[in-house]
Design a protein around this motif. Sequence first.
Motif, PDB file in Angstrom:
ATOM      1  N   ALA A 164       0.854  -1.183   0.000  1.00  0.00           N
ATOM      2  CA  ALA A 164       0.000   0.000   0.000  1.00  0.00           C
ATOM      3  C   ALA A 164       0.885   1.225   0.000  1.00  0.00           C
ATOM      4  N   SER A 165       0.463   2.252  -0.701  1.00  0.00           N
ATOM      5  CA  SER A 165       1.185   3.496  -0.591  1.00  0.00           C
ATOM      6  C   SER A 165       0.228   4.639  -0.856  1.00  0.00           C
ATOM      7  N   GLY A 166       0.612   5.816  -0.437  1.00  0.00           N
ATOM      8  CA  GLY A 166      -0.292   6.943  -0.610  1.00  0.00           C
ATOM      9  C   GLY A 166       0.436   8.256  -0.469  1.00  0.00           C
ATOM     10  N   TYR A 167      -0.268   9.308  -0.830  1.00  0.00           N
ATOM     11  CA  TYR A 167       0.311  10.640  -0.825  1.00  0.00           C
ATOM     12  C   TYR A 167      -0.762  11.616  -0.384  1.00  0.00           C
ATOM     13  N   SER A 168      -0.416  12.570   0.426  1.00  0.00           N
ATOM     14  CA  SER A 168      -1.368  13.623   0.751  1.00  0.00           C
ATOM     15  C   SER A 168      -0.726  14.965   0.441  1.00  0.00           C
ATOM     16  N   GLU A 169      -1.435  15.749  -0.345  1.00  0.00           N
ATOM     17  CA  GLU A 169      -0.885  16.943  -0.947  1.00  0.00           C
ATOM     18  C   GLU A 169      -0.640  18.042   0.080  1.00  0.00           C
ATOM     19  N   VAL A 170      -1.507  18.103   1.100  1.00  0.00           N
ATOM     20  CA  VAL A 170      -1.499  19.248   2.003  1.00  0.00           C
ATOM     21  C   VAL A 170      -0.206  19.374   2.811  1.00  0.00           C
ATOM     22  N   ASN A 171       0.485  18.270   3.014  1.00  0.00           N
ATOM     23  CA  ASN A 171       1.701  18.316   3.829  1.00  0.00           C
ATOM     24  C   ASN A 171       2.845  17.526   3.187  1.00  0.00           C
ATOM     25  N   ASP A 172       2.757  17.299   1.887  1.00  0.00           N
ATOM     26  CA  ASP A 172       3.726  16.435   1.209  1.00  0.00           C
ATOM     27  C   ASP A 172       3.855  15.102   1.948  1.00  0.00           C
ATOM     28  N   GLY A 173       2.764  14.642   2.493  1.00  0.00           N
ATOM     29  CA  GLY A 173       2.802  13.395   3.268  1.00  0.00           C
ATOM     30  C   GLY A 173       2.814  12.192   2.351  1.00  0.00           C
ATOM     31  N   HIS A 174       3.630  11.224   2.678  1.00  0.00           N
ATOM     32  CA  HIS A 174       3.628  10.001   1.881  1.00  0.00           C
ATOM     33  C   HIS A 174       3.840   8.816   2.812  1.00  0.00           C
ATOM     34  N   TYR A 175       3.342   7.704   2.397  1.00  0.00           N
ATOM     35  CA  TYR A 175       3.570   6.511   3.188  1.00  0.00           C
ATOM     36  C   TYR A 175       3.618   5.309   2.271  1.00  0.00           C
ATOM     37  N   GLY A 176       4.272   4.277   2.762  1.00  0.00           N
ATOM     38  CA  GLY A 176       4.296   3.018   2.054  1.00  0.00           C
ATOM     39  C   GLY A 176       4.319   1.913   3.087  1.00  0.00           C
ATOM     40  N   GLY A 177       3.682   0.824   2.769  1.00  0.00           N
ATOM     41  CA  GLY A 177       3.675  -0.288   3.709  1.00  0.00           C
ATOM     42  C   GLY A 177       3.374  -1.560   2.970  1.00  0.00           C
ATOM     43  N   GLY A 178       3.742  -2.664   3.564  1.00  0.00           N
ATOM     44  CA  GLY A 178       3.434  -3.919   2.913  1.00  0.00           C
ATOM     45  C   GLY A 178       3.832  -5.111   3.743  1.00  0.00           C
ATOM     46  N   LEU A 179       3.433  -6.254   3.253  1.00  0.00           N
ATOM     47  CA  LEU A 179       3.701  -7.512   3.948  1.00  0.00           C
ATOM     48  C   LEU A 179       4.051  -8.556   2.906  1.00  0.00           C
ATOM     49  N   LEU A 180       5.058  -9.358   3.203  1.00  0.00           N
ATOM     50  CA  LEU A 180       5.404 -10.463   2.329  1.00  0.00           C
ATOM     51  C   LEU A 180       5.507 -11.707   3.195  1.00  0.00           C
ATOM     52  N   GLY A 181       4.786 -12.749   2.796  1.00  0.00           N
ATOM     53  CA  GLY A 181       4.768 -13.943   3.634  1.00  0.00           C
ATOM     54  C   GLY A 181       4.741 -15.200   2.800  1.00  0.00           C
ATOM     55  N   ILE A 182       4.984 -16.300   3.489  1.00  0.00           N
ATOM     56  CA  ILE A 182       4.899 -17.608   2.852  1.00  0.00           C
ATOM     57  C   ILE A 182       4.247 -18.538   3.868  1.00  0.00           C
ATOM     58  N   ALA A 183       3.350 -19.389   3.393  1.00  0.00           N
ATOM     59  CA  ALA A 183       2.599 -20.212   4.337  1.00  0.00           C
ATOM     60  C   ALA A 183       2.105 -21.483   3.680  1.00  0.00           C
ATOM     61  N   ASN A 184       1.904 -22.501   4.508  1.00  0.00           N
ATOM     62  CA  ASN A 184       1.129 -23.662   4.090  1.00  0.00           C
ATOM     63  C   ASN A 184       0.239 -24.045   5.265  1.00  0.00           C
ATOM     64  N   GLU A 185      -0.251 -25.291   5.294  1.00  0.00           N
ATOM     65  CA  GLU A 185      -1.211 -25.613   6.354  1.00  0.00           C
ATOM     66  C   GLU A 185      -0.539 -25.759   7.722  1.00  0.00           C
ATOM     67  N   ASN A 186       0.780 -25.930   7.764  1.00  0.00           N
ATOM     68  CA  ASN A 186       1.472 -26.125   9.029  1.00  0.00           C
ATOM     69  C   ASN A 186       2.357 -24.963   9.465  1.00  0.00           C
TER      70      ASN A 186
END
Length: 695
Positions: A164-186
Amino acid sequence: MSTLPITRRLAALAAGMLIAQPAVWAEQSELPTLTVEGELMEPGAVSIQPGASGTLDSSDFLKHVPGGNVNRNGPITGIAQFRGSFGQQVNVLTDGMALRNAGPNAMDSRMSHIPSALVGKVKIYREVTPVSTGLETLGGSVITEARKSEFTDSKNWALQGFAASGYSEVNDGHYGGGLLGIANENYRFHFAGSAEAGRDYRFDDGGNRRVVPSEYERETYNVGLGVRRGDHEFGFDYHNKQTGNSGTVSLPMDILFVDTEVFRGQYAWDFGGGWRLAVQGFYQDAEHGMDNFSLRNVPSDPARFRRMDTGVEAGGYKMALTIPGVGPGSLEVGVDGDVGVHDTTVSNPNNANFFVDAFNSVNRDRYGIYAEWSGLPVDRLTVNAGARYRYTYLDAGIVDGTPARMMAPAGMLRDRFNNSDRSQDQHDFDIALNLRYQLNDDLDLVMGLARKTHAPEYQQLYNWLPLETTGGLADGRVYIGDVNLDSEKSYEAVVGFDLRMPQVIGDLRDLYFEPRGFYRYVNDYIQGDRVTDPTTIMAANMLLPGATCPNDPTPGDGNAADCLLQWSNIDAQLYGADLRTGVAYGDHFRLDGLLNYTRGERVSGPSDNLYRIAPLNWRLRGTYHWWDLAFSTEVVGAFRQTSTSAFNNELPSEAWHIFNLRLSYQPTFKQAQGLKLAVGVDNRQQPIHRPSQWT
Ligand SMILES: [Cu+2]
């Protein structure tokens, strides 16, 4: 010489911004709760949108749940409010943990421990909050969960992730975030992270004015793993949060840094027939620095420069056993507790000899035991009934400070504090009962009754010198503690109904109408009251010469007692109503709304209103769906608040309303499953408090 300068720097929440963010939405989960998670603009749900404060702070989610609100002291400092209770009265759980604030003014508010990009779920209870949800749930529980990797149903490994990422114009605000995973049933494993930063908000005249300081920066990362074998499940998480220079414009200082580490382990065993054992433990360590000269305009007097260094080390545990077949339901019995040590020292960079031990090795430890039954004793009636006992232990080490060495009245406050019985025990009982009766297919009647308690906070007991350390009240007053305070005891009733009609008339359908009314009487409610002790008044007048504070009745008279309050047990009542409702028209259009009304009044002593109660506020959104697009227009507003607190000299607020527009795109073709894009324009919001730091 003085301690903190008393000035009021209130948040200006002016924003006119453009934001792109991954979609988030709200969902009605099992009946007594409201759950907020994952998607945008789902029928029958309260949508969670980017906040209007220029940052995407998790606490803004609370504005989208009935009864919820935020006491905002800075862009990443939002304190949870629910039905007029706020701060520590509200039990904020972060992945099941009751984390501590690193400092005495809740700058690293518990609602923002999970950055909004990584929030998976926010949940509140609309009837009375079950005792199983926490040690102190007087003001309700706000249950937040971070996104994590999930077990799958197959032996094959599968990648999981989102960004996810985003920008807000009013304060030059920006953010980025994310998750990377690996999984099975155990097995499951993930790494997640986020980064956010913004400058001071600009507003007016093409952005020529700014709110100083409202910059912020924060980075987080966490790793998590889980193992599931047969009936056993084990999990471990590590969270690291680094907050950098961040303004808290309503408070007397700003954040220089908050470094937080949290370790959590959990184990669950489902041993058949509904029997279940769940165990969780955590450890938290946080360091925090703040000052009144790095981010904001420097004090004119070098003697008034202040820096505070704080730390907390804490840990907690919970063990819960679910026993099926206890009558027509199941019983959960549990033990839980947590311990924490808090320290705060004050210094002045211009005077190496200046120091104040504001809080020295302060303990606040809680130990609880509870039982909670839920089931269907008769047809159509659901019951949840629980009881809890809690022992709270508080203690503080001896203190000293330059003012106490140089001024006799301050020295007397120190000696009196050091000679007092600072070790305090509180024994408290909570009970909670929720009933839900299904009158017919469309209508449920609900009722909740509770007695809840909250032990005094350490600032309320151990503030030995007049300081603005209040857990984030931001009322511009200085406070003195009282080691003999009693626990708050609240008696609460909630009534309401849930009406749901899949088909109303013609093309009108999917109607929901869910009002709640609540009343709460709080015996020994803790708030600031007039100081009568002559030594304290004398000390305040010497420490704070020429003090003025917001709405000082006699400004400029140099009488600091006008700005001084002592934590006291009073009696108070809170009541009001909240509503969520919505309806769909045809295949493409729907309307959703939210309405909150809360009153808080002092009952004992002089008549007054409680502090920082949100005005009557509402939210109405129309959404048009077409293909993979959803377009929504939202109006958010609040009425004038004139029922303000005289004791805190709180100013009335004006009525306001704003329009927000959003467009979201969620492709349904296979290769893009899970992708969500949203853009929006949040119009200017009137400041909730009047700012004094606009430049
Ligand atoms: Cu702080």
